[in-house]
Enzyme design. Sequence first.
Site, PDB file in Angstrom:
ATOM      1  N   LYS A  18       0.893  -1.158   0.030  1.00 34.66           N
ATOM      2  CA  LYS A  18       0.052  -0.050   0.015  1.00 34.66           C
ATOM      3  C   LYS A  18       1.088   1.393  -0.016  1.00 34.66           C
ATOM      4  CE  LYS A  18      -4.419   1.036   2.273  1.00 34.66           C
ATOM      5  NZ  LYS A  18      -5.145   1.161   3.716  1.00 34.66           N
TER       6      LYS A  18
HETATM    7  C1  E4P Z   1      -8.366   2.210   3.457  1.00 36.22           C
HETATM    8  O1  E4P Z   1      -7.579   1.268   2.934  1.00 36.22           O
HETATM    9  C2  E4P Z   1      -8.257   2.726   4.691  1.00 36.22           C
HETATM   10  O2  E4P Z   1      -7.504   1.948   5.629  1.00 36.22           O
HETATM   11  C3  E4P Z   1      -9.610   3.057   5.274  1.00 36.22           C
HETATM   12  O3  E4P Z   1     -10.523   2.630   4.617  1.00 36.22           O
HETATM   13  C4  E4P Z   1      -9.689   4.479   6.151  1.00 36.22           C
HETATM   14  O4  E4P Z   1     -11.113   4.301   6.472  1.00 36.22           O
HETATM   15  P1  E4P Z   1     -11.337   5.751   7.559  1.00 36.22           P
HETATM   16  O5  E4P Z   1     -11.486   6.747   6.916  1.00 36.22           O
HETATM   17  O6  E4P Z   1     -12.647   5.009   8.180  1.00 36.22           O
HETATM   18  O7  E4P Z   1     -10.306   5.585   8.596  1.00 36.22           O
END
Ligand code: E4P
Length: 218
Positions: A87
Amino acid sequence: MKFFIDTANLDQIKEAQALGVLDGVTTNPSLMAKEGIKGEKAVLNHYKAICEIVDGDVSAEVIATDFEGMVKEGEALAELHPQIVVKIPMIKDGIKALKHFSDKGIKTNCTLVFSAGQALLAAKAGATYVSPFIGRLDDISTDGLQLIEQIRLIYDNYAFETQILAASVRHTMHVVECASIGADVMTGPLSSITGLLKHPLTDNGLAQFLADHAKSNA
Ligand code: E4P
């Protein structure tokens, strides 16, 4: 549409996997910190533990923000387990790192995407997944789902293979809307998946069926 769960909590991942509809997991440094996972070795072991539970892609985020650092970290993560997806944040060096990993056949997830232009760049760089954060856009009174629609249109125009991973999903209607638009994947909390089960007419109908069966078999 693939269902990913957005957590580093092993119990929740096991619960989602047991349901039989889980296709993968996304994590981020905040989710790892929430589980109290500290230090390089513990982090790597935790990713391995997640891969052993789920039968699908597991996104593991790099911490470095420079190209060399992202490549070094990403290669170590990719070597951990074949299910790992590296990522990478949507920054200038991140684009270079996406291209690097794409050329090497290593799967990537471009994270922290908030505009169609960013999604276009990620696809050009060969990202496997692009993660537009719809919930965080909604939080600032912007329409997160509209962004998913726009990215879908752009990717279809040019047959980009990058998969749209609707991230920061907060509730069941986000999931249903993403499926209507044609997002390839959604990632959200366990409640956004299990919540899909619920309907009062299902509960009432089942109660009636069971009561009628009990009466006629009394
Ligand atoms: C995506 O990969 C992120 O980990 C995530 O969806 C962020 O979500 P949030 O805005 O609820 O923290």
